[in-house]
Design a protein around this motif. Sequence first.
Motif, short mmCIF file in Angstrom:
data_model
loop_
_atom_site.label_atom_id
_atom_site.label_comp_id
_atom_site.label_asym_id
_atom_site.label_seq_id
_atom_site.Cartn_x
_atom_site.Cartn_y
_atom_site.Cartn_z
N ASP A 1 44.20 49.22 52.86
CA ASP A 1 44.77 50.30 52.32
C ASP A 1 44.54 50.02 50.60
OD1 ASP A 1 45.39 51.33 54.64
OD2 ASP A 1 47.20 50.96 54.61
N ARG A 2 44.85 48.77 50.29
CA ARG A 2 44.99 48.69 49.02
C ARG A 2 44.41 47.15 48.43
NH1 ARG A 2 50.60 48.39 45.42
NH2 ARG A 2 49.55 48.54 43.17
N ILE A 3 43.48 47.12 47.78
CA ILE A 3 42.84 45.77 47.25
C ILE A 3 43.09 45.63 45.67
CG2 ILE A 3 40.60 44.70 46.99
CD1 ILE A 3 39.34 46.40 49.15
N LEU A 4 43.80 44.45 45.42
CA LEU A 4 43.74 44.28 44.35
C LEU A 4 43.19 42.75 43.64
CD1 LEU A 4 47.45 44.64 42.25
CD2 LEU A 4 46.38 42.50 41.99
N MET B 1 40.71 36.34 32.38
CA MET B 1 39.53 36.86 31.16
C MET B 1 39.31 38.10 31.88
SD MET B 1 37.89 33.40 29.80
CE MET B 1 36.81 33.07 31.25
N GLN B 2 37.79 38.42 31.75
CA GLN B 2 37.11 39.80 32.04
C GLN B 2 37.38 40.41 33.40
OE1 GLN B 2 36.15 41.70 29.29
NE2 GLN B 2 37.32 40.26 28.19
N PRO B 3 37.44 41.54 33.67
CA PRO B 3 37.50 42.11 35.11
C PRO B 3 36.17 42.03 35.73
CG PRO B 3 37.12 44.05 33.51
CD PRO B 3 37.50 42.54 32.59
N PHE B 4 35.50 40.71 35.97
CA PHE B 4 34.34 40.60 36.22
C PHE B 4 34.23 40.92 37.78
CE2 PHE B 4 30.88 37.91 38.58
CZ PHE B 4 29.74 38.26 37.77
N LYS C 1 42.91 44.67 36.22
CA LYS C 1 43.51 44.17 34.89
C LYS C 1 44.43 45.24 34.33
CE LYS C 1 41.36 40.82 34.24
NZ LYS C 1 42.31 39.25 33.98
N GLU C 2 44.79 46.56 35.21
CA GLU C 2 45.94 47.31 34.63
C GLU C 2 47.43 46.52 34.89
OE1 GLU C 2 44.55 49.67 38.43
OE2 GLU C 2 43.71 47.86 37.08
N TRP C 3 47.01 45.34 35.52
CA TRP C 3 48.40 44.69 35.79
C TRP C 3 48.37 43.02 35.42
CZ3 TRP C 3 51.17 48.19 37.31
CH2 TRP C 3 50.68 49.34 38.07
N PHE C 4 47.02 42.63 34.88
CA PHE C 4 47.00 41.28 34.59
C PHE C 4 46.06 41.44 33.08
CE2 PHE C 4 46.93 41.02 39.24
CZ PHE C 4 48.22 40.38 39.25
N SER C 5 46.52 40.36 32.45
CA SER C 5 45.96 40.38 30.91
C SER C 5 44.38 40.05 30.96
CB SER C 5 46.68 39.46 30.03
OG SER C 5 46.09 39.45 28.60
N VAL D 1 52.93 34.18 35.61
CA VAL D 1 52.15 35.46 35.16
C VAL D 1 51.77 36.39 36.23
CG1 VAL D 1 50.28 36.15 33.71
CG2 VAL D 1 51.61 34.10 33.04
N ILE D 2 51.26 35.76 37.24
CA ILE D 2 50.85 36.43 38.43
C ILE D 2 51.80 37.15 39.13
CG2 ILE D 2 49.80 36.33 40.77
CD1 ILE D 2 48.04 34.10 39.85
#
Length: 597
Positions: A276-279, A284-287, A302-306, A315-316
């Motif tokens: 239902d949900r993939i995170l 670094m970049q949202p590759f 990246k809305e949740w991680f820098s 941090v995770i």
Amino acid sequence: MENTKTVLTGNQAVARGFYEAGGLLASSYPGSPTVELLESVKEYPEIYAEFSVNEKVALETAIGASFYGARAMVSMKHVGVNVAMDPLMTFTQTPMNGGFLLVTGDDPGMASSQNEQDNRILGKFAHMGILYPGSSEEAKEYTRLAFDLSEAFETPMMLDITSRICHGRGIVVEKAREEHRPKGFTPDNTKYTMLPPYTHARQHAMKKRIQDLEEYAYDAPMNLLKEVPGARVLLVATGLAYHNLQELSLPYSIYRPGLVYPLSKRRMMELKESYDRILVVEEMQPFLENELKLMGVDCEGKEWFSFTGELHTEVIAKGLREAGLLTSPDLPEMEREPVVSRPPMFCAGCPHRPVFDILKKMKVTVMGDIGCYSMAVLPAFEAAHTMISMGATLGITKGMMKAMRLSGDEKPLVSVIGDGTFFHSGMTGFANLLHQTDPRDNMTFIILENGTTAMTGGQSNGSSGKYDVHDDMHMDIKALLNTMGIDNVQYADQFDYNRFRDILKEEVAKPGISVIIATRPCALKFKIKEPNFYVDPKICIGCRTCVKTNCPPIRMKQYPGIDKLKSSIDPDMCVGCSVCAQVCPVNAIKRTQRGGE
């Protein structure tokens, strides 16, 4: 010793993987975090290894070996790939005759770099398959695998390894070397001469091999799915982030793609239907996040991680908590003893110190460059005022000078570059100075010829033979510049402090191009040590002039029977460079033959 367990850094593990894969040639340009990699390769006599003069030449050296059918590897830090992009973007069109691997050392958090670029993006841009290890064992095994994939799919491969993996240690299983005899080079313009009309066909070949790799990725062994029965959430994580995620023991399934490009669209669409949900958890970049979204997979990341820095377990956990996927209490913060802040500094006896001490006192504008002397931008010197990339100081100085003259600004400019950087990318900048010259342009260039690429561990450069007969390159920088057409070039000994200061002031005061080559070798690389100096506290006036040279052995201290703090020199640290004695206004600092005060 084969099939035995040992503890290796990630760099050592890549070197071991190259050896086991039957690698024949490895090239590099030294730069953290990958500098140790080639140093480790040199331990294997079956492999030819060299530090080339820059990353472009290193890449081209490995290309030549690959063209002959040898398994070849080139390694460099992330920004080094920028230097090598010109041949890389054309070479990746060719089919591989011998397996080829580009190892790039990314630096999340910029521990030792001027930027934080994500080279997975460059790997995709160059149509390369990209492997992304998260441990020493993965680094070794992915290296071995890279050569098999390179030859099977006729593609160059990238191994993107980050700083913490490069320097961290882990258990590795050492295996036997598999010999791969080069097939030799058979001229074929359709394969190795990348000019039209041959390149048109190669564009389609690049597309086809990525498609073939994508099919392989569907159930490739390095792409791991750890399913939790009943879980409706899938976490996608790779590299070190995957291993850090494991520490949280979450009730969610995890997909770890070791081959991060190309991803298998077929696999990801199946996973999309199962959860239902993939995170996505990635540094670094949202590759990976962007790759999934391009496939039509709805995901978060990246809305949740820098987008910057490393993703440690804490941090995770914070990001997952904000995403509503973690309800346990915050992980306890590590207790740390307060540490006095201390910026990096030049070594005792470093020949760069007197140069920047003089420049600081002269209050001139200084264009800096990359090397140990980069530390001149930091306290206590703050004597260099720009810092961009290897060799950039030449073009920047010229460009600023032209803009200044067009604006009626008559101030002089000073530029500083090391000898290793001169050979890396400075010579072209010096040649460009001769284009549209104006005799009124006032530019003084200081070349710090210390005979070593010091900041990365003391590797040789083009002028190392001047100081060490065992080095096989001894190029005369003055002769090179004179041949180019730059006439005002002189050598000067920066440890003759007053004379060097006078020469520098004289050159800065007159228009035109001036070049001063500072001649002292690296004290650390060449183990230079003279009888140490000491301070006579009865003469010292406590002015701190010597302290301001920022030399590690010098500090202020309380002497018995003397109320005022006076300067002192640690005899165990002092290497006898004499700069402190030369700047002392009252001659309170003297050389000793006794080895102490």
